[in-house]
Design a protein around this motif. Structure first.
Motif, PDB file in Angstrom:
ATOM      1  N   GLN A  81     -42.296  34.962  30.908  1.00 18.42           N
ATOM      2  CA  GLN A  81     -40.935  35.458  31.095  1.00 18.42           C
ATOM      3  C   GLN A  81     -40.520  35.392  32.557  1.00 18.42           C
ATOM      4  O   GLN A  81     -39.398  34.983  32.882  1.00 18.42           O
ATOM      5  CB  GLN A  81     -40.823  36.903  30.591  1.00 18.42           C
ATOM      6  N   LEU A  82     -41.425  35.794  33.454  1.00 19.31           N
ATOM      7  CA  LEU A  82     -41.119  35.752  34.877  1.00 19.31           C
ATOM      8  C   LEU A  82     -40.737  34.339  35.307  1.00 19.31           C
ATOM      9  O   LEU A  82     -39.789  34.141  36.075  1.00 19.31           O
ATOM     10  CB  LEU A  82     -42.330  36.236  35.689  1.00 19.31           C
ATOM     11  N   THR A 133     -38.561  34.674  44.048  1.00 17.45           N
ATOM     12  CA  THR A 133     -39.461  35.627  44.674  1.00 17.45           C
ATOM     13  C   THR A 133     -40.790  34.952  45.012  1.00 17.45           C
ATOM     14  O   THR A 133     -41.092  33.852  44.534  1.00 17.45           O
ATOM     15  CB  THR A 133     -39.728  36.817  43.746  1.00 17.45           C
ATOM     16  N   VAL A 160     -38.755  44.066  34.433  1.00 20.26           N
ATOM     17  CA  VAL A 160     -39.692  42.941  34.314  1.00 20.26           C
ATOM     18  C   VAL A 160     -40.975  43.243  35.067  1.00 20.26           C
ATOM     19  O   VAL A 160     -41.043  43.169  36.294  1.00 20.26           O
ATOM     20  CB  VAL A 160     -39.056  41.643  34.857  1.00 20.26           C
ATOM     21  N   ASP A 161     -42.010  43.612  34.314  1.00 17.01           N
ATOM     22  CA  ASP A 161     -43.339  43.744  34.906  1.00 17.01           C
ATOM     23  C   ASP A 161     -44.218  42.613  34.384  1.00 17.01           C
ATOM     24  O   ASP A 161     -43.846  41.907  33.449  1.00 17.01           O
ATOM     25  CB  ASP A 161     -43.969  45.118  34.618  1.00 17.01           C
ATOM     26  N   VAL A 162     -45.367  42.424  35.009  1.00 21.40           N
ATOM     27  CA  VAL A 162     -46.216  41.290  34.642  1.00 21.40           C
ATOM     28  C   VAL A 162     -47.628  41.798  34.394  1.00 21.40           C
ATOM     29  O   VAL A 162     -48.376  42.083  35.334  1.00 21.40           O
ATOM     30  CB  VAL A 162     -46.220  40.206  35.737  1.00 21.40           C
ATOM     31  N   ASP A 222     -45.624  38.110  29.647  1.00 23.31           N
ATOM     32  CA  ASP A 222     -44.850  38.615  30.787  1.00 23.31           C
ATOM     33  C   ASP A 222     -44.736  37.552  31.876  1.00 23.31           C
ATOM     34  O   ASP A 222     -43.676  37.374  32.487  1.00 23.31           O
ATOM     35  CB  ASP A 222     -45.518  39.854  31.382  1.00 23.31           C
ATOM     36  N   LEU A 223     -45.842  36.862  32.137  1.00 17.99           N
ATOM     37  CA  LEU A 223     -45.846  35.831  33.174  1.00 17.99           C
ATOM     38  C   LEU A 223     -44.921  34.682  32.782  1.00 17.99           C
ATOM     39  O   LEU A 223     -44.180  34.154  33.615  1.00 17.99           O
ATOM     40  CB  LEU A 223     -47.268  35.328  33.400  1.00 17.99           C
ATOM     41  N   MET A 266     -46.613  39.872  44.150  1.00 18.46           N
ATOM     42  CA  MET A 266     -45.694  40.819  43.510  1.00 18.46           C
ATOM     43  C   MET A 266     -45.522  42.071  44.359  1.00 18.46           C
ATOM     44  O   MET A 266     -44.404  42.593  44.505  1.00 18.46           O
ATOM     45  CB  MET A 266     -46.185  41.184  42.109  1.00 18.46           C
ATOM     46  N   GLN A 318     -42.699  34.336  41.806  1.00 14.58           N
ATOM     47  CA  GLN A 318     -42.189  33.206  41.031  1.00 14.58           C
ATOM     48  C   GLN A 318     -42.569  31.880  41.667  1.00 14.58           C
ATOM     49  O   GLN A 318     -43.003  30.941  40.970  1.00 14.58           O
ATOM     50  CB  GLN A 318     -40.676  33.313  40.885  1.00 14.58           C
ATOM     51  N   LEU A 339     -39.038  41.371  40.456  1.00 13.68           N
ATOM     52  CA  LEU A 339     -37.603  41.075  40.445  1.00 13.68           C
ATOM     53  C   LEU A 339     -36.753  42.293  40.801  1.00 13.68           C
ATOM     54  O   LEU A 339     -35.524  42.251  40.699  1.00 13.68           O
ATOM     55  CB  LEU A 339     -37.177  40.523  39.078  1.00 13.68           C
ATOM     56  N   ASP A 381     -45.851  45.857  40.466  1.00  8.34           N
ATOM     57  CA  ASP A 381     -45.850  44.579  39.745  1.00  8.34           C
ATOM     58  C   ASP A 381     -44.510  44.302  39.069  1.00  8.34           C
ATOM     59  O   ASP A 381     -44.456  43.760  37.969  1.00  8.34           O
ATOM     60  CB  ASP A 381     -46.981  44.540  38.722  1.00  8.34           C
TER      61      ASP A 381
END
Length: 220
Positions: free
Chosen positions: A189-190, A197, A179-181, A186-187, A32, A200, A106, A103
């Motif tokens: 969603q990523l 990326t 979008v943070d993780v 959150d992960l 990230m 990803q 995106l 982090d």
């Protein structure tokens, strides 16, 4: 000046422990960070960049990109690191600071450009996290216009502090920066979002769907 605070990647992302082990969390944090620094590096109109860290990996990566390292030897946390780096900026006569986390994989160059385009001559720009609770970008002019205090619910306090200065405060909702993780949701969603990326690509090979199901089943 753009400031990116980075804590120890060796012990990063503890809230993802339910779905990935520490070596994987470290790998994700580093991927990230690479995504974030790549986006900044590819932004043609970027101001100077300072990576605020004492982490060896972050230090080496910053130097690969040609960014300054502002040593954070005491590692007091994100808030303390930015307080220290802000003092450095003020001492140098730096006009403004743009603080972003490491982090938000995106993040896009056009979003950074949008922040500077919308920034007032004196005042601030805030970009909330997707859940509206955190702050994923904070621009201040002058550089120390108000103190930054990071955490899970930092956006409302930052907005209040910015308004209390009497200077304009612009709130921008930017899809990549949002979008943070930090946690399994959150992960997930990523992984669901379009993009290719480093973070990803890394997470996609982990095949985490069954682990996400387990976490959901265990939730109260």
């Amino acid at each position: 000046m753009i400031l990116v605070p980075i804590k120890n990647t060796d012990s990063a992302k503890q809230r993802l422990a339910a779905v990935v082990d520490q070596p994987s969390r470290t790998e994700l944090a580093r991927a990230m960070l690479h995504d974030v620094l790549s986006a900044i590096h590819n932004w043609k109109n970027r101001p100077e960049v300072g990576i605020v860290t004492g982490d060896p990996f972050a230090t080496d990566l910053a130097r690969e990109f040609g960014f300054e390292v502002i040593p954070d030897l005491e590692n007091p946390g994100e808030t303390g690191a930015i307080e220290m780096a802000t003092r450095v900026c003020v001492e140098r006569g730096v006009d403004s600071t743009l603080v972003i986390p490491g982090d938000i994989p995106l993040i896009q160059g056009w979003e950074l450009e949008e922040i500077l385009t919308k920034a007032p001559a004196e005042g601030s720009v805030l970009v909330p996290a997707g859940d509206g609770r955190g702050t994923n970008a904070a621009f201040r002019r002058p550089a120390n216009l108000f103190p930054l205090r990071f955490g899970n619910d930092s956006f409302k306090p930052h907005h209040t502090s910015a308004q209390a200065t009497g200077k304009p405060c612009i709130v921008l909702n930017l899809p990549g920066i949002a979008v943070d993780v930090d946690n399994p949701a959150d992960l997930r969603q990523l992984l669901s979002l379009a993009g290719d990326t480093r973070a990803q690509r890394l997470a996609r090979v982990w095949n985490l769907e069954n682990r996400f199901l387990d976490v959901t089943a265990e939730a109260p």
